[in-house]
Design an enzyme around this catalytic site. Structure first.
Site, PDB file in Angstrom:
ATOM      1  N   GLY A 149      -7.149   6.692 -11.979  1.00  0.00           N
ATOM      2  CA  GLY A 149      -7.686   6.722 -10.622  1.00  0.00           C
ATOM      3  C   GLY A 149      -6.792   7.365  -9.584  1.00  0.00           C
ATOM      4  O   GLY A 149      -7.102   7.332  -8.388  1.00  0.00           O
TER       5      GLY A 149
ATOM      6  N   SER B  81       0.810  -1.231   0.000  1.00  0.00           N
ATOM      7  CA  SER B  81       0.000   0.000   0.000  1.00  0.00           C
ATOM      8  C   SER B  81       0.841   1.279   0.000  1.00  0.00           C
ATOM      9  O   SER B  81       1.867   1.369   0.667  1.00  0.00           O
ATOM     10  CB  SER B  81      -0.896   0.013   1.238  1.00  0.00           C
ATOM     11  OG  SER B  81      -1.551   1.258   1.342  1.00  0.00           O
TER      12      SER B  81
ATOM     13  N   ASN C  63     -14.242   2.371   4.908  1.00  0.00           N
ATOM     14  CA  ASN C  63     -12.786   2.337   4.677  1.00  0.00           C
ATOM     15  C   ASN C  63     -12.032   3.232   5.648  1.00  0.00           C
ATOM     16  O   ASN C  63     -10.804   3.265   5.619  1.00  0.00           O
ATOM     17  CB  ASN C  63     -12.432   2.686   3.223  1.00  0.00           C
ATOM     18  CG  ASN C  63     -12.482   4.175   2.944  1.00  0.00           C
ATOM     19  OD1 ASN C  63     -13.123   4.928   3.685  1.00  0.00           O
ATOM     20  ND2 ASN C  63     -11.810   4.614   1.903  1.00  0.00           N
TER      21      ASN C  63
ATOM     22  N   LYS D 158     -13.736  -4.518   4.772  1.00  0.00           N
ATOM     23  CA  LYS D 158     -14.562  -3.315   4.629  1.00  0.00           C
ATOM     24  C   LYS D 158     -16.032  -3.520   5.025  1.00  0.00           C
ATOM     25  O   LYS D 158     -16.683  -2.570   5.456  1.00  0.00           O
ATOM     26  CB  LYS D 158     -14.511  -2.811   3.183  1.00  0.00           C
ATOM     27  CG  LYS D 158     -13.226  -2.082   2.837  1.00  0.00           C
ATOM     28  CD  LYS D 158     -13.304  -1.584   1.405  1.00  0.00           C
ATOM     29  CE  LYS D 158     -12.232  -0.575   1.109  1.00  0.00           C
ATOM     30  NZ  LYS D 158     -12.422   0.059  -0.194  1.00  0.00           N
TER      31      LYS D 158
ATOM     32  N   GLY E  12     -19.211  -1.619 -13.488  1.00  0.00           N
ATOM     33  CA  GLY E  12     -18.726  -2.211 -12.241  1.00  0.00           C
ATOM     34  C   GLY E  12     -19.602  -1.865 -11.050  1.00  0.00           C
ATOM     35  O   GLY E  12     -20.115  -0.743 -10.946  1.00  0.00           O
ATOM     36  N   ALA E  13     -19.777  -2.858 -10.185  1.00  0.00           N
ATOM     37  CA  ALA E  13     -20.592  -2.666  -8.980  1.00  0.00           C
ATOM     38  C   ALA E  13     -19.952  -3.399  -7.807  1.00  0.00           C
ATOM     39  O   ALA E  13     -20.639  -3.920  -6.933  1.00  0.00           O
ATOM     40  CB  ALA E  13     -22.005  -3.172  -9.225  1.00  0.00           C
ATOM     41  N   GLY E  14     -18.619  -3.455  -7.814  1.00  0.00           N
ATOM     42  CA  GLY E  14     -17.888  -4.012  -6.681  1.00  0.00           C
ATOM     43  C   GLY E  14     -17.642  -2.905  -5.666  1.00  0.00           C
ATOM     44  O   GLY E  14     -18.436  -1.958  -5.565  1.00  0.00           O
TER      45      GLY E  14
HETATM   46  P1  NAD Z   1     -14.267  -5.614  -7.112  1.00  0.00           P
HETATM   47  O1  NAD Z   1     -13.691  -6.955  -7.358  1.00  0.00           O
HETATM   48  O2  NAD Z   1     -14.977  -5.354  -5.844  1.00  0.00           O
HETATM   49  O3  NAD Z   1     -15.308  -5.294  -8.310  1.00  0.00           O
HETATM   50  C1  NAD Z   1     -14.984  -5.499  -9.650  1.00  0.00           C
HETATM   51  C2  NAD Z   1     -16.176  -5.151 -10.550  1.00  0.00           C
HETATM   52  O4  NAD Z   1     -15.763  -5.282 -11.909  1.00  0.00           O
HETATM   53  C3  NAD Z   1     -17.386  -6.063 -10.384  1.00  0.00           C
HETATM   54  O5  NAD Z   1     -18.553  -5.307 -10.587  1.00  0.00           O
HETATM   55  C4  NAD Z   1     -17.215  -7.099 -11.512  1.00  0.00           C
HETATM   56  O6  NAD Z   1     -18.459  -7.595 -11.948  1.00  0.00           O
HETATM   57  C5  NAD Z   1     -16.578  -6.237 -12.596  1.00  0.00           C
HETATM   58  N1  NAD Z   1     -15.710  -7.004 -13.493  1.00  0.00           N
HETATM   59  C6  NAD Z   1     -14.652  -7.765 -13.137  1.00  0.00           C
HETATM   60  N2  NAD Z   1     -14.088  -8.307 -14.232  1.00  0.00           N
HETATM   61  C7  NAD Z   1     -14.786  -7.856 -15.301  1.00  0.00           C
HETATM   62  C8  NAD Z   1     -14.685  -8.059 -16.707  1.00  0.00           C
HETATM   63  N3  NAD Z   1     -13.731  -8.832 -17.224  1.00  0.00           N
HETATM   64  N4  NAD Z   1     -15.577  -7.443 -17.496  1.00  0.00           N
HETATM   65  C9  NAD Z   1     -16.533  -6.657 -16.982  1.00  0.00           C
HETATM   66  N5  NAD Z   1     -16.681  -6.426 -15.662  1.00  0.00           N
HETATM   67  C10 NAD Z   1     -15.820  -7.030 -14.835  1.00  0.00           C
HETATM   68  O7  NAD Z   1     -13.088  -4.579  -7.324  1.00  0.00           O
HETATM   69  P2  NAD Z   1     -12.973  -3.091  -6.712  1.00  0.00           P
HETATM   70  O8  NAD Z   1     -12.389  -3.163  -5.368  1.00  0.00           O
HETATM   71  O9  NAD Z   1     -14.277  -2.392  -6.894  1.00  0.00           O
HETATM   72  O10 NAD Z   1     -11.863  -2.450  -7.671  1.00  0.00           O
HETATM   73  C11 NAD Z   1     -12.126  -2.181  -9.032  1.00  0.00           C
HETATM   74  C12 NAD Z   1     -11.011  -1.312  -9.594  1.00  0.00           C
HETATM   75  O11 NAD Z   1     -11.045  -0.041  -8.984  1.00  0.00           O
HETATM   76  C13 NAD Z   1      -9.607  -1.872  -9.350  1.00  0.00           C
HETATM   77  O12 NAD Z   1      -8.836  -1.622 -10.492  1.00  0.00           O
HETATM   78  C14 NAD Z   1      -9.104  -1.052  -8.199  1.00  0.00           C
HETATM   79  O13 NAD Z   1      -7.689  -0.920  -8.217  1.00  0.00           O
HETATM   80  C15 NAD Z   1      -9.750   0.272  -8.491  1.00  0.00           C
HETATM   81  N6  NAD Z   1      -9.896   1.120  -7.306  1.00  0.00           N
HETATM   82  C16 NAD Z   1      -9.368   2.352  -7.365  1.00  0.00           C
HETATM   83  C17 NAD Z   1      -9.515   3.199  -6.290  1.00  0.00           C
HETATM   84  C18 NAD Z   1      -8.929   4.582  -6.371  1.00  0.00           C
HETATM   85  O14 NAD Z   1      -8.878   5.262  -5.356  1.00  0.00           O
HETATM   86  N7  NAD Z   1      -8.514   5.017  -7.540  1.00  0.00           N
HETATM   87  C19 NAD Z   1     -10.196   2.787  -5.137  1.00  0.00           C
HETATM   88  C20 NAD Z   1     -10.735   1.502  -5.115  1.00  0.00           C
HETATM   89  C21 NAD Z   1     -10.571   0.673  -6.210  1.00  0.00           C
END
Ligand code: NAD
Length: 288
Positions: free
Chosen positions: A258, A22, A94, A73, A133-135
């Site tokens: 990001g 990190s 977070n 989280k 995306g909805a993670g």
């Molecule tokens: P996560 O695993 O919780 O969610 C991933 C999401 O992407 C899900 O909705 C999944 O369905 C979708 N997904 C995964 N593979 C896919 C594919 N091949 N095609 C289409 N959709 C797909 O991940 P997260 O923690 O939400 O992180 C997502 C991204 O955001 C990562 O790259 C992470 O580094 C980045 N992130 C950046 C910041 C920042 O401050 N810039 C903060 C958090 C996360």
């Protein structure tokens, strides 16, 4: 660092696993040093199994708080005294703030996203966003954007493990904010293209484009973008993702990775703990 630490130094933690990679300790400790604040920020390898004792330690050691990252989280929410309403809606925390033994949970990822746009003098309130995306990141962005006044959000997701979460996000936004949210299957390419065409901003929060998927992008046709829109990738390694290259080929004016979001989510937490503004430009120049 050694010059700063004394008997009065206040500890702030980062509780996650894995976490040794990190940037947050470097970011916060440099910001404390720059402002002459007597805090120290340390990373701790904490799993779901050790989280209850770790959260107790925030009270016992009278720490000012902690950042929380994966896999903790969601789990941490049951261990706190209060949850900020936006974090409650997001379903994740977070950042913990310790006010004399009372622990409150916040989620600064969404506010960090909105603030990073504000830093570029961009205002998406009243506009439409298409969000892939909805993670963790996608949820925080969607909820905060809806709370801050984005008019419409089209969430596109695969029918994978996060599909149910995407449905939940749409329900929460439609029932608790004035924003209109709709969910689409990302494999319906015609609809995906149309939603982007109608949007002021396209945001990818999937991690596609991040190492080791750096050669991939969910949108590969520059014709899907307009010059006057914003294209935002939450990925910051690599600095220029495939999606950003496609947007640049399309002549899109506002293309972001990001990094700004990452710095601003940290700055939001910094403000909650110290009451001070993180020197974001100084940290950006120092670290990136
Ligand atoms: P996560 O695993 O919780 O969610 C991933 C999401 O992407 C899900 O909705 C999944 O369905 C979708 N997904 C995964 N593979 C896919 C594919 N091949 N095609 C289409 N959709 C797909 O991940 P997260 O923690 O939400 O992180 C997502 C991204 O955001 C990562 O790259 C992470 O580094 C980045 N992130 C950046 C910041 C920042 O401050 N810039 C903060 C958090 C996360």
């Amino acid at each position: 660092m050694t010059e700063r630490i004394d008997g009065h130094t206040i500890l702030i933690g980062l509780m996650a696993y894995p976490i040794r990679h990190s940037m947050s300790p470097t970011m916060h400790n440099n910001a404390f040093a720059k402002l002459g604040l007597n805090y120290a920020y340390l990373a701790f390898e904490i799993t779901n199994a050790t989280l209850p004792q770790a959260v107790d330690a925030i009270r016992t050691l009278d720490m000012r708080g902690s950042n929380i990252s994966m896999p903790n989280k969601q789990k941490v929410m049951d261990l706190l005294d209060k949850i900020d309403p936006a974090a409650e809606m997001t379903g994740a925390v977070n950042t913990i703030v310790n006010d004399h033994g009372v622990l409150t949970g916040y989620c600064t990822d969404g506010t960090g996203f909105m603030k990073s746009l504000e830093d570029e003098n961009l205002d998406i309130r009243g506009e439409k966003m298409t969000l892939a995306g909805a993670g963790g990141a996608g949820t925080a962005i969607a909820i905060q954007a809806a709370l801050d006044g984005v008019k419409e959000i089209s969430i596109v997701n695969k029918k994978d493990a996060e599909w149910e979460n995407a449905k939940r996000n749409v329900e929460v936004i439609n029932s608790k904010t004035k924003c209109k949210a709709t969910l689409f299957d990302i494999d319906d390419q015609a609809t995906f293209k149309k939603e982007i065409a109608d949007s002021a901003i396209y945001c990818d929060a999937t991690g596609v484009g991040m190492k080791p998927l750096e050669d991939l992008t969910l949108v590969s046709d520059p014709g899907w973008f307009r010059k006057d829109m914003i294209v935002f990738d939450t990925v910051y390694a690599p600095r220029t993702t495939k999606l950003m290259t496609v947007a640049q080929e399309a002549g899109v004016q506002h293309v972001f990775n990001g990094l700004g979001m990452m710095l601003e989510q940290g700055a939001e937490a910094f403000k909650l703990w110290t009451g001070e503004n993180m020197p974001v430009d100084y940290i950006r120049d120092l670290l990136f």
